[in-house]
Design an enzyme around this catalytic site. Structure first.
Site, PDB file in Angstrom:
ATOM      1  N   SER A  22       0.856  -1.194   0.000  1.00 29.10           N
ATOM      2  CA  SER A  22       0.000   0.000   0.000  1.00 29.10           C
ATOM      3  C   SER A  22       0.888   1.239   0.000  1.00 29.10           C
ATOM      4  O   SER A  22       2.053   1.189   0.415  1.00 29.10           O
ATOM      5  CB  SER A  22      -0.864  -0.003   1.266  1.00 29.10           C
ATOM      6  OG  SER A  22      -1.463   1.254   1.465  1.00 29.10           O
ATOM      7  N   TYR A  61      -2.274  -1.345  10.455  1.00 34.02           N
ATOM      8  CA  TYR A  61      -2.320  -1.623   9.013  1.00 34.02           C
ATOM      9  C   TYR A  61      -1.081  -1.020   8.333  1.00 34.02           C
ATOM     10  O   TYR A  61      -0.386  -1.685   7.564  1.00 34.02           O
ATOM     11  CB  TYR A  61      -3.598  -1.017   8.427  1.00 34.02           C
ATOM     12  CG  TYR A  61      -3.738  -1.175   6.928  1.00 34.02           C
ATOM     13  CD1 TYR A  61      -4.184  -2.374   6.369  1.00 34.02           C
ATOM     14  CD2 TYR A  61      -3.452  -0.114   6.061  1.00 34.02           C
ATOM     15  CE1 TYR A  61      -4.333  -2.512   4.995  1.00 34.02           C
ATOM     16  CE2 TYR A  61      -3.599  -0.244   4.689  1.00 34.02           C
ATOM     17  CZ  TYR A  61      -4.040  -1.452   4.154  1.00 34.02           C
ATOM     18  OH  TYR A  61      -4.178  -1.590   2.795  1.00 34.02           O
ATOM     19  N   LYS A  67       1.969  -3.005   6.327  1.00 31.94           N
ATOM     20  CA  LYS A  67       2.265  -2.803   4.903  1.00 31.94           C
ATOM     21  C   LYS A  67       3.719  -2.345   4.713  1.00 31.94           C
ATOM     22  O   LYS A  67       4.376  -2.724   3.744  1.00 31.94           O
ATOM     23  CB  LYS A  67       1.279  -1.814   4.282  1.00 31.94           C
ATOM     24  CG  LYS A  67      -0.157  -2.355   4.209  1.00 31.94           C
ATOM     25  CD  LYS A  67      -0.258  -3.605   3.343  1.00 31.94           C
ATOM     26  CE  LYS A  67      -1.688  -4.088   3.179  1.00 31.94           C
ATOM     27  NZ  LYS A  67      -1.789  -5.298   2.363  1.00 31.94           N
TER      28      LYS A  67
END
Ligand SMILES: NC(=O)c1ccc[n+]([C@@H]2O[C@H](COP(=O)([O-])OP(=O)(O)OC[C@H]3O[C@@H](n4cnc5c(N)ncnc54)[C@H](OP(=O)(O)O)[C@@H]3O)[C@@H](O)[C@H]2O)c1
Length: 237
Positions: A132, A145, A149
């Site tokens: 991401s 998160y 990533k």
């Protein structure tokens, strides 16, 4: 020239980018194992759906067993499954929430890349990890998160180094905002999952090491010169 069918494993295949990848690969005649917790749809006979919770070691073992039984070897492994939790770091956080997000987004692609290595068909096979833009700068509302990533992006580059002698390609995919359940209610000018899947399939076929379509490419270029601006932009995404 006759198209040589490939064997492909896609995780997070019940919806979003993963489902679009499964449908597109299956439509071009490839054999696909489609994995998610809920059984992915098998609209064609060349799609093998598998229900497995990849945030658990039992789920990963289940996938490895299925590939053993499949007996075809794997040309492309696409580590796509992911979840994104909004977490206020000032409040109480259920430890299991953190464990699951790290297990699925970071540990499972690492474990699967290693566990499936013996099944990869050697030179010409590919491992694809979906990271991401928040690997560049964190999205403060999704701190775990973002950390997973960034970790997966780092692992992807290390894996590429170690696999270079074996001819196994390792691809990092950095989607822009794609119109899936994960982004429901936010973002605008989103890419469709089908267009995102098409970019991944083309990138893998062309031997790209990075697939960053649309706004992702632009943001990455801008980040080289104006990282502070990009960090502020990503904080609002
Ligand atoms: N959408 C975006 O704008 C965007 C941007 C950057 C990066 N990404 C990344 O792209 C990937 C795909 O995102 P998406 O937007 O397509 O997500 P999505 O629509 O929310 O789909 C997520 C997929 O992961 C599966 N999944 C969730 N938990 C799982 C588990 N424990 N075990 C196995 N499968 C599980 C889900 O199926 P079940 O619920 O049935 O298990 C579903 O198939 C993710 O890694 C995401 O971080 C997305």
């Amino acid at each position: 020239m006759q198209y040589i069918r490939k064997s492909i494993v896609v995780t997070g295949a019940s919806r979003g980018i993963g489902a679009a990848l499964v449908n597109a690969y299956a439509a071009q005649g490839d054999e696909v194992i489609a994995v998610a917790r809920s059984l992915p749809k098998a609209s064609r006979s060349n799609i093998q759906p598998l229900a497995a919770d990849l945030a658990t070691d039992a789920g990963i073992a289940r996938l490895v067993r299925a590939i053993e039984e499949w007996g075809q070897g794997v040309d492309i492994l696409i580590n796509n499954a992911g979840i994104q939790n909004e977490i206020a770091l000032t409040g109480f956080i259920e430890p299991a929430t953190i464990d699951t997000e790290i297990a699925l987004n970071l540990a499972s692609p690492i474990k699967l890349s290693l566990a499936l290595m013996p099944f990869l068909r050697g030179a010409g096979s590919t491992v694809v990890n979906v990271t991401s833009l928040v690997a560049l700068h964190p999205k403060p509302s999704a701190p775990v998160y973002s950390a997973t990533k960034a970790g997966l992006s780092s692992f992807t580059r290390a894996l590429r180094h170690q696999m270079s002698g074996k001819g196994i390609a390792v691809v990092e995919v950095i989607p822009p905002v794609v119109a899936t359940d994960m982004t429901a209610g936010r973002g605008h000018g989103k890419l469709s999952p089908e267009d995102m899947a098409a970019a991944i399939i083309a990138g893998v076929a062309q031997g790209a090491t990075l697939v960053a379509p649309g706004k992702s490419r632009l943001v990455m270029r801008l980040n080289r010169f104006l990282p502070g601006l990009v960090a502020r932009f990503l904080a609002k995404e």
